[in-house]
Design an enzyme around this catalytic site. Structure first.
Site, PDB file in Angstrom:
ATOM      1  N   LYS A   1     -10.726  -2.676  -3.354  1.00 29.13           N
ATOM      2  CA  LYS A   1     -11.473  -1.418  -3.489  1.00 29.13           C
ATOM      3  C   LYS A   1     -10.585  -0.310  -4.022  1.00 29.13           C
ATOM      4  CE  LYS A   1     -13.672  -1.976   0.937  1.00 29.13           C
ATOM      5  NZ  LYS A   1     -12.478  -2.066   1.761  1.00 29.13           N
TER       6      LYS A   1
ATOM      7  N   LYS B   1       0.817  -1.219   0.000  1.00 33.81           N
ATOM      8  CA  LYS B   1       0.000   0.000   0.000  1.00 33.81           C
ATOM      9  C   LYS B   1       0.847   1.263   0.000  1.00 33.81           C
ATOM     10  CE  LYS B   1      -4.443  -1.582   1.427  1.00 33.81           C
ATOM     11  NZ  LYS B   1      -5.607  -1.457   2.276  1.00 33.81           N
TER      12      LYS B   1
ATOM     13  N   LYS C   1      -5.098  -9.352  -6.166  1.00 33.85           N
ATOM     14  CA  LYS C   1      -6.401  -9.552  -5.525  1.00 33.85           C
ATOM     15  C   LYS C   1      -7.387  -8.448  -5.905  1.00 33.85           C
ATOM     16  CE  LYS C   1      -6.445  -7.175  -1.147  1.00 33.85           C
ATOM     17  NZ  LYS C   1      -7.223  -7.036   0.050  1.00 33.85           N
TER      18      LYS C   1
HETATM   19  N1  AQP Z   1     -10.021 -10.041  -3.039  1.00 31.45           N
HETATM   20  C1  AQP Z   1     -10.411 -10.542  -1.889  1.00 31.45           C
HETATM   21  N2  AQP Z   1     -10.687 -11.862  -1.764  1.00 31.45           N
HETATM   22  C2  AQP Z   1     -11.111 -12.392  -0.585  1.00 31.45           C
HETATM   23  N3  AQP Z   1     -11.280 -11.644   0.532  1.00 31.45           N
HETATM   24  C3  AQP Z   1     -11.016 -10.324   0.455  1.00 31.45           C
HETATM   25  N4  AQP Z   1     -11.093  -9.326   1.357  1.00 31.45           N
HETATM   26  C4  AQP Z   1     -10.721  -8.164   0.764  1.00 31.45           C
HETATM   27  N5  AQP Z   1     -10.394  -8.371  -0.508  1.00 31.45           N
HETATM   28  C5  AQP Z   1     -10.568  -9.706  -0.745  1.00 31.45           C
HETATM   29  C6  AQP Z   1     -11.522  -9.508   2.725  1.00 31.45           C
HETATM   30  O1  AQP Z   1     -12.520  -8.550   2.993  1.00 31.45           O
HETATM   31  C7  AQP Z   1     -12.426  -8.141   4.351  1.00 31.45           C
HETATM   32  C8  AQP Z   1     -12.438  -6.655   4.452  1.00 31.45           C
HETATM   33  O2  AQP Z   1     -11.332  -6.084   3.808  1.00 31.45           O
HETATM   34  P1  AQP Z   1     -10.993  -4.561   4.118  1.00 31.45           P
HETATM   35  O3  AQP Z   1     -12.068  -3.696   3.612  1.00 31.45           O
HETATM   36  O4  AQP Z   1     -10.687  -4.382   5.534  1.00 31.45           O
HETATM   37  O5  AQP Z   1      -9.678  -4.252   3.402  1.00 31.45           O
HETATM   38  P2  AQP Z   1      -8.805  -4.992   2.414  1.00 31.45           P
HETATM   39  O6  AQP Z   1      -8.543  -6.384   2.801  1.00 31.45           O
HETATM   40  O7  AQP Z   1      -7.599  -4.172   2.238  1.00 31.45           O
HETATM   41  O8  AQP Z   1      -9.768  -4.977   1.142  1.00 31.45           O
HETATM   42  P3  AQP Z   1      -9.656  -4.135  -0.115  1.00 31.45           P
HETATM   43  O9  AQP Z   1     -10.868  -4.299  -0.915  1.00 31.45           O
HETATM   44  O10 AQP Z   1      -8.373  -4.458  -0.806  1.00 31.45           O
HETATM   45  O11 AQP Z   1      -9.681  -2.653   0.408  1.00 31.45           O
HETATM   46  P4  AQP Z   1      -8.663  -1.499   0.217  1.00 31.45           P
HETATM   47  O12 AQP Z   1      -8.390  -1.459  -1.248  1.00 31.45           O
HETATM   48  O13 AQP Z   1      -9.365  -0.288   0.739  1.00 31.45           O
HETATM   49  O14 AQP Z   1      -7.458  -1.850   1.012  1.00 31.45           O
HETATM   50  C9  AQP Z   1     -11.146  -8.776   4.918  1.00 31.45           C
HETATM   51  O15 AQP Z   1     -11.510  -9.903   5.675  1.00 31.45           O
HETATM   52  C10 AQP Z   1     -10.395  -9.183   3.703  1.00 31.45           C
HETATM   53  O16 AQP Z   1      -9.585 -10.315   3.943  1.00 31.45           O
END
Ligand code: AQP
Length: 352
Positions: free
Chosen positions: A210, A114, A207
């Site tokens: 968001k 990140k 992966k």
């Molecule tokens: N691609 C994914 N596949 C499976 N699980 C996922 N999670 C996120 N992306 C995937 C799971 O969703 C939960 C919440 O995630 P988060 O919002 O706390 O942040 P993150 O993991 O960093 O998800 P994003 O979408 O990638 O958000 P940003 O881009 O804002 O950092 C967690 O349980 C995560 O494992």
């Protein structure tokens, strides 16, 4: 001591939730609320580790809450709230900042990804994020944490922090009556959703996320039917002349593997069933994937359409969402405040 089973997990209000959040975590959350005491948080303190527009953040907090409920979380049965309404998260995180070691945080791959190349410009909050995550879980002495595969390393760190806290303050913990010197449990990751790592529709090695700039890389819970159809139609495949015949073949083709995995998770079938569908539809259109993509679109719209409609309905009454969050925060504090009081005694602070 033995700990009462308690589930904690959260998602960041950094935009609308996507299929990865839903299949990787939410499906498991909904399952666990049937059998466990569950606490589900909208982790807004985590969201501001990268810049968030204040007005958009408020909307995202409400929208993620609406998505929780629309997906099947029952805020009467489970505790649903936003993190910043429960100050114990930030308080305990500070104490964990003093327990965790720099070397531990330096190993966190999510920070490296990140922060990117310009690490000097990353916020201190982004670096210390895993300590706050440990506090989120341990403020409730939670024992189980349903998450996607990407959170495994952070969970291991939370376990290390719990162990080091117990060991650093062992005699103080024993003096409080915990004969075995254990105050915090070792929280267990529960990484068992139908698709624990959903990949980007544009790149099967990254992966779904968001914060990925291309919206075409993900299916959002707020996408309408046409948008879902368009994203699946344009999802990257490959140039091989035939569909994969075995699971081993599939593993060697990341984009196809991802689409089959999503289909299987949404349809509630196995990946082998997905492979059979791929084989039986290979002659249906200009590409060997046309028929499969049509079936995938159908199941995605069938599953996600009602969730989207419910989010829209709930978002029409923001005051009601705020009431749900305030009620959840009150119930969350009823658990976290006594834990935090004990932590303060253990550390050696004086309480009024
Ligand atoms: N691609 C994914 N596949 C499976 N699980 C996922 N999670 C996120 N992306 C995937 C799971 O969703 C939960 C919440 O995630 P988060 O919002 O706390 O942040 P993150 O993991 O960093 O998800 P994003 O979408 O990638 O958000 P940003 O881009 O804002 O950092 C967690 O349980 C995560 O494992």
């Amino acid at each position: 001591m033995t700990f009462q089973d308690r589930v904690f997990s959260g998602m960041q209000p950094t935009g609308t939730l996507h299929l990865g959040n839903y299949l990787g975590a939410m499906v498991q959350w909904i399952e666990m609320q049937k059998s466990h005491e569950c606490i589900y948080c909208v982790v807004d303190l985590h969201a501001i580790t990268v810049w968030q527009d204040p007005a958009e953040l408020k909307t995202s907090i409400r929208q993620v809450t609406a998505a929780y409920i629309a997906s099947g979380l029952d805020p009467k049965r489970s505790i649903v709230f936003n993190q910043s309404q429960v100050p114990e998260h930030a308080e305990l995180a500070w104490i964990f900042n003093c327990v965790a070691r720099l070397g531990w945080l330096n190993r966190m791959t999510q920070f490296k990804e990140k922060a990117g190349k310009d690490r000097e410009a990353a916020s201190v909050g982004l670096y210390a994020y895993p300590n706050l995550m440990a506090a989120d879980i341990l403020a409730y002495r939670a024992t189980h944490v349903p998450v996607g595969d990407d959170q495994k390393q952070h969970l291991e760190l939370a376990r290390d922090i719990a162990q080091k806290f117990n060991s650093d303050f062992r005699s103080s913990i024993e003096q409080k009556g915990y004969a075995d010197g254990v105050f915090f449990p070792q929280p267990e990751p529960v990484i068992t959703g139908p698709a624990t790592r959903v990949m980007s529709l544009r790149d099967g090695t990254k992966k779904m996320s968001k914060s990925e700039p291309s919206d075409m890389s993900r299916i959002n819970l707020m996408d309408d039917t046409d948008t879902i159809a368009d994203k699946i139609k344009r999802a990257k495949t490959d140039m091989e002349p035939a569909p994969p015949a075995t699971l081993d073949d599939l593993r060697a083709r990341p984009e196809i593997d991802n689409l089959v995995g999503i289909y299987a998770a949404l349809a509630g079938v196995t990946k082998e069933d997905g492979l059979s569908l791929l084989a039986s539809t290979a002659g249906e259109g200009p590409s060997i994937f046309t028929g499969f993509k049509r079936a995938l679109t159908e199941v995605a719209v069938e599953k996600l359409g009602p969730i989207r409609s419910e989010i829209v309905r709930l978002m029409a009454d923001p005051a009601e969402i705020d009431r749900v969050l305030a009620d959840g925060a009150r119930r969350a504090r009823a658990i976290a405040t006594p834990v935090m009081d004990e932590v303060k005694d253990i550390v050696g602070f004086i309480r009024g």
